[in-house]
Structure formats: structure tokens, C-alpha cells
Motif scaffolding. Structure first.
Motif: not given
Length: 274
Positions: A215-237
Motif C-alpha cells: 500500500l505505501i509503495r503504491l501511495a508513494g508512486k501515485a501521490l507524487g509527494r513525500p508521505v509523512t504519515g501512514f495509518d493502517f488496520r487489518g479488516q480480514q485475512p
């Protein structure tokens, strides 16, 4: 008062050198070129490839994790997993640097829900390469009762409607490689008879941290700006053998990202670039 109250506030430190070979190995395993060298910025979340906690055979539990007790409380519930986390990236870390990680247990919470007893353990990690805290992270670990039966295997779905989407094939080789790179011995990721017979899963389980890394790799490519925060939560396996869609949409603060195999999302993440 919780029986685990004495564990709140416990702290430990570990030191490691950020090895370019580990980041390159993961990059190649995910289809990249693996061309990083010492001095390059550490890819976000690649600190999870370091600070191995290698235990001798006698100090392992039957699930392949380090035996319970020690730094983490000895919760007797049989199933344990990494449920989610929150990270703030304050300054970059660089490959080749020596980094100290300070880990502190900040909370232990017991709950009883529809799925049985749950115990949540929150651990704060602070990473410092000598110039102050570079990464501040909270991890939520969950311990739970045995599964009442074998979970259903999700049915593959087309790529969801999203601004950005990639599809990954989470096969046993990728799961084995990620387990090796993170020194994660949990048998649900590589031992199919154990995963299905002992923990009630219908297949091998895709690591939560691996999904977060995608997810964070896709975000880095897609957003084109430095990522400063990342919150994640598992919903199901998520499981091996079924295409895993990695998706995202833009928001005012950055983006909302998720992984998906069936009709429901497997992991959700909020990415901040402000």
C-alpha cells in the motif's frame, strides 16, 4: 486492574545497521530492480526488515513465534497477529546508517466480542539514527481465541473502481521470502497444514505488514509527494492463490488505500502527505 498491567511501561532497545541488501531483496521480490546503495533513503516501512529477534528452537512457541512472555505479556490465547498501526515519518533514514529502536508497551486491553476473547497490546517504537526521532510508530498486536471453524476462502473479484490499482499474486514464494526477510517464523505464512489444521485458515495467510508495504509503495508512486504519515488496520485475512488488488483514491490530506481479494477489503490505510 488487568492481569497484564505490570507490562505497561516496559521498554527495550535494539540497534541495527540498515542493510541495502535487505531492501534490494524485497524490491526484487516485488518486481523491482533492486538498485539501492548505502546512502540512499530507506524505503518507507523497510525498517521492518531489520531488528530481527532471533530465538533458539527451545525459545519458540508451537506457532513459530518467539514463546510468550519476556518483553510482551504471556497472553494465553492461541492466535496472535499484527492488527494494524500508525506511523509518522519525521525525517528520512538512510541505508548504511546505524539505528536504535526504543520499544515501549503503552497499553494492554482485554475485550470480549462476538468472536470471543481479544487482548490488544499496543507497542510504541521510536527509531533514531543519531539526529533525533526519525520514525514514530505504534503497533497494535491482537491475541484471540481459536477459530470456531475453517474460515471461508474469498472469491476472486475484478479490479475495484479506484483512481489507482495494481494486482499482486501472493504466491507461497513471495510469502516465504517476506517471512525470511523479516525473520517472521509464524507458520500461518508458509506451513499450509499448520495454517489450515491448527489455526483454521483456508490457505496460507498474506502478512499484514506485506500488505502495508504494498500500500505505501503504491501511495508513494501515485501521490507524487513525500508521505509523512501512514495509518493502517487489518479488516480480514488475505490468502495465497487469489489475486490481491492494491488500490487507492486521493484525499485532501493524501489518500485512502486498501487491499482487496473478495467483496470486502482486507486492509485499509490512510496516507498523509501534509
Amino acid at each position: 486492574m488487568s492481569v497484564y498491567e505490570d507490562w505497561v511501561g516496559r521498554s527495550q532497545t535494539a540497534t541495527d545497521v540498515l542493510d541495502p541488501a535487505r531492501s534490494n531483496a524485497l524490491d526484487v521480490a516485488l518486481g523491482g530492480a533492486g538498485a539501492l546503495t548505502a546512502g540512499d533513503a530507506l524505503p518507507l516501512l523497510d525498517h521492518w526488515l531489520h531488528f530481527w529477534d532471533v530465538k533458539p528452537p527451545a525459545a519458540l512457541g508451537t506457532d513459530g513465534h518467539p514463546a510468550k512472555g519476556g518483553f510482551l505479556p504471556p497472553v494465553p490465547l492461541p492466535r496472535r497477529m499484527w492488527a494494524g498501526g500508525r506511523l509518522t515519518f519525521l525525517q528520512p533514514l538512510h541505508l548504511g546508517e546505524t539505528v536504535t529502536r526504543t520499544s515501549t508497551i503503552t497499553a494492554v486491553t482485554e475485550k470480549v466480542g462476538k468472536s470471543g476473547t481479544l487482548v490488544f497490546v499496543t507497542v510504541r517504537h521510536e527509531l533514531d539514527a543519531g539526529g533525533g526521532i526519525a520514525v514514530s510508530e505504534e503497533q497494535d498486536l491482537v491475541y484471540r481465541d481459536p477459530a470456531p471453524g475453517v474460515l471461508p476462502l474469498p472469491v476472486a473479484v475484478p479490479v475495484p473502481d479506484a483512481a489507482w490499482a495494481e494486482t499482486v499474486a501472493p504466491d507461497p514464494v513471495l510469502l516465504f521470502r517476506y517471512s525470511a526477510l523479516t525473520m517472521n517464523g509464524h507458520r500461518i505464512h508458509y506451513d499450509r497444514p499448520y495454517a489450515m489444521g491448527e489455526e483454521g485458515y483456508p490457505a496460507l495467510v498474506v502478512h499484514g505488514p506485506l500488505q502495508a508495504a504494498l500500500l505505501i509503495r503504491l501511495a508513494g508512486k501515485a501521490l507524487g509527494r513525500p508521505v509523512t504519515g501512514f495509518d493502517f488496520r487489518g479488516q480480514q485475512p488475505a490468502f495465497d492463490g487469489i489475486p490481491l488488488h492494491v488500490c487507492g483514491n486521493v484525499t485532501d490530506q493524501g489518500g485512502e488505500f486498501w487491499t482487496q481479494q473478495g467483496e470486502a477489503k482486507n486492509m485499509i490505510a490512510t496516507v498523509r502527505t501534509t
